[in-house]
Write a protein that holds these residues in place. Structure first.
Motif, PDB file in Angstrom:
ATOM      1  N   PHE A   1     -13.754  -3.272   2.868  1.00 16.34           N
ATOM      2  CA  PHE A   1     -14.897  -2.352   2.774  1.00 16.34           C
ATOM      3  C   PHE A   1     -14.558  -1.180   1.856  1.00 16.34           C
ATOM      4  O   PHE A   1     -15.387  -0.737   1.052  1.00 16.34           O
ATOM      5  CB  PHE A   1     -15.278  -1.866   4.168  1.00 16.34           C
ATOM      6  N   ALA A   2     -13.337  -0.678   1.950  1.00 20.08           N
ATOM      7  CA  ALA A   2     -12.931   0.449   1.105  1.00 20.08           C
ATOM      8  C   ALA A   2     -12.955   0.063  -0.376  1.00 20.08           C
ATOM      9  O   ALA A   2     -13.401   0.851  -1.217  1.00 20.08           O
ATOM     10  CB  ALA A   2     -11.535   0.929   1.514  1.00 20.08           C
ATOM     11  N   VAL A   3     -12.504  -1.143  -0.696  1.00 19.47           N
ATOM     12  CA  VAL A   3     -12.503  -1.581  -2.093  1.00 19.47           C
ATOM     13  C   VAL A   3     -13.931  -1.777  -2.595  1.00 19.47           C
ATOM     14  O   VAL A   3     -14.259  -1.401  -3.725  1.00 19.47           O
ATOM     15  CB  VAL A   3     -11.642  -2.854  -2.265  1.00 19.47           C
TER      16      VAL A   3
ATOM     17  N   MET B   1      -4.580  -0.533  -1.203  1.00 24.07           N
ATOM     18  CA  MET B   1      -3.765  -1.716  -1.480  1.00 24.07           C
ATOM     19  C   MET B   1      -2.307  -1.454  -1.109  1.00 24.07           C
ATOM     20  O   MET B   1      -1.656  -2.299  -0.483  1.00 24.07           O
ATOM     21  CB  MET B   1      -3.858  -2.108  -2.957  1.00 24.07           C
ATOM     22  N   ILE B   2      -1.798  -0.293  -1.464  1.00 20.10           N
ATOM     23  CA  ILE B   2      -0.415   0.054  -1.131  1.00 20.10           C
ATOM     24  C   ILE B   2      -0.229   0.086   0.387  1.00 20.10           C
ATOM     25  O   ILE B   2       0.764  -0.427   0.917  1.00 20.10           O
ATOM     26  CB  ILE B   2      -0.014   1.391  -1.785  1.00 20.10           C
ATOM     27  N   ILE B   3      -1.191   0.681   1.087  1.00 22.37           N
ATOM     28  CA  ILE B   3      -1.115   0.705   2.550  1.00 22.37           C
ATOM     29  C   ILE B   3      -1.035  -0.714   3.104  1.00 22.37           C
ATOM     30  O   ILE B   3      -0.193  -1.022   3.953  1.00 22.37           O
ATOM     31  CB  ILE B   3      -2.319   1.456   3.157  1.00 22.37           C
TER      32      ILE B   3
ATOM     33  N   MET C   1     -11.556   9.057  -7.860  1.00 25.64           N
ATOM     34  CA  MET C   1     -11.652   8.786  -6.430  1.00 25.64           C
ATOM     35  C   MET C   1     -11.593   7.285  -6.161  1.00 25.64           C
ATOM     36  O   MET C   1     -10.886   6.828  -5.248  1.00 25.64           O
ATOM     37  CB  MET C   1     -12.947   9.371  -5.851  1.00 25.64           C
ATOM     38  N   ALA C   2     -12.314   6.496  -6.953  1.00 30.98           N
ATOM     39  CA  ALA C   2     -12.313   5.040  -6.777  1.00 30.98           C
ATOM     40  C   ALA C   2     -10.915   4.470  -6.976  1.00 30.98           C
ATOM     41  O   ALA C   2     -10.490   3.577  -6.222  1.00 30.98           O
ATOM     42  CB  ALA C   2     -13.309   4.394  -7.736  1.00 30.98           C
TER      43      ALA C   2
ATOM     44  N   VAL D   1      -5.973   3.092   6.247  1.00 32.80           N
ATOM     45  CA  VAL D   1      -6.955   2.799   5.192  1.00 32.80           C
ATOM     46  C   VAL D   1      -8.212   3.634   5.410  1.00 32.80           C
ATOM     47  O   VAL D   1      -8.759   4.218   4.472  1.00 32.80           O
ATOM     48  CB  VAL D   1      -7.287   1.285   5.158  1.00 32.80           C
ATOM     49  N   SER D   2      -8.671   3.702   6.657  1.00 28.68           N
ATOM     50  CA  SER D   2      -9.878   4.485   6.966  1.00 28.68           C
ATOM     51  C   SER D   2      -9.652   5.968   6.694  1.00 28.68           C
ATOM     52  O   SER D   2     -10.526   6.637   6.134  1.00 28.68           O
ATOM     53  CB  SER D   2     -10.276   4.268   8.431  1.00 28.68           C
TER      54      SER D   2
END
Length: 184
Positions: free
Chosen positions: A112-114, A144-146, A135-136, A162-163
């Motif tokens: 969802f974040a991506v 991705m790193i997380i 920001m994007a 991530v959230s």
């Protein structure tokens, strides 16, 4: 009035979309807390449906700012484009629903974040600012790193992190726009 000037006035009227950045930033942050405190299923549903809460809040803030109900400084085609950009995330819903149905809950916030990050790139043009691209990138690369560094366990903190990253990036960008518009 030329297009660039009308887009500048739109950014001024909406403070570059700050109402949406703060509303959705807040719901992402709440989802981060939920990923730490409730079942994976409940957190997944909260993340999936956070827009049901954030959208009316954002529209209410826009109303309080005077941006709703007042004349828009752009032609109707730009308003339609703005709505299309905003609604583009909806096309990611089948993938998000698939992840919930397949019980791949930990992947939901990342996916969802991506999707969220991709749709924000277009706002860089609409509001004539590179900060939406920055920001994007922070959201896409950071999440991705997380996910790449998280242990692959059901109780991993990755969905919460991530959230929090996504909500924090949205809120921080909103705060940056408030400051930039205040000094302009």
């Amino acid at each position: 009035m030329d297009l660039v000037e009308s887009l500048r006035l739109l950014a001024e009227q909406n403070i570059s979309g700050v109402a949406f950045l703060f509303a959705y930033g807040a719901t992402w942050l709440v989802c981060g807390v939920l990923w730490q405190r409730v079942s994976l299923l409940v957190a997944a549903y909260a993340t999936l449906f956070q827009g049901v809460v954030a959208l009316p809040i954002a529209l209410g803030v826009l109303f309080l700012l005077g941006a709703v109900g007042s004349a828009r400084p752009v032609v109707d085609a730009i308003t339609q484009l703005s709505v299309l950009i905003g609604m583009s995330q909806v096309l990611g819903l089948p993938l998000l629903i698939y992840l919930v149905v397949k019980r791949q809950f930990a992947l939901l916030p990342f996916t969802f974040a991506v999707i969220t990050a991709m749709h924000f790139v277009l706002y860089s043009w609409l509001y004539q600012t590179p900060f939406y691209i920055v920001m994007a990138l922070v959201i896409s690369i950071g999440t991705m790193i997380i996910m790449l560094t998280a242990p692959e366990t059901p109780d991993s903190s990755a969905p919460a992190r991530v959230s929090f990253l996504t909500g924090g990036a949205l809120a921080a960008t909103g705060l940056l726009f408030v400051v930039l518009h205040a000094v302009a």
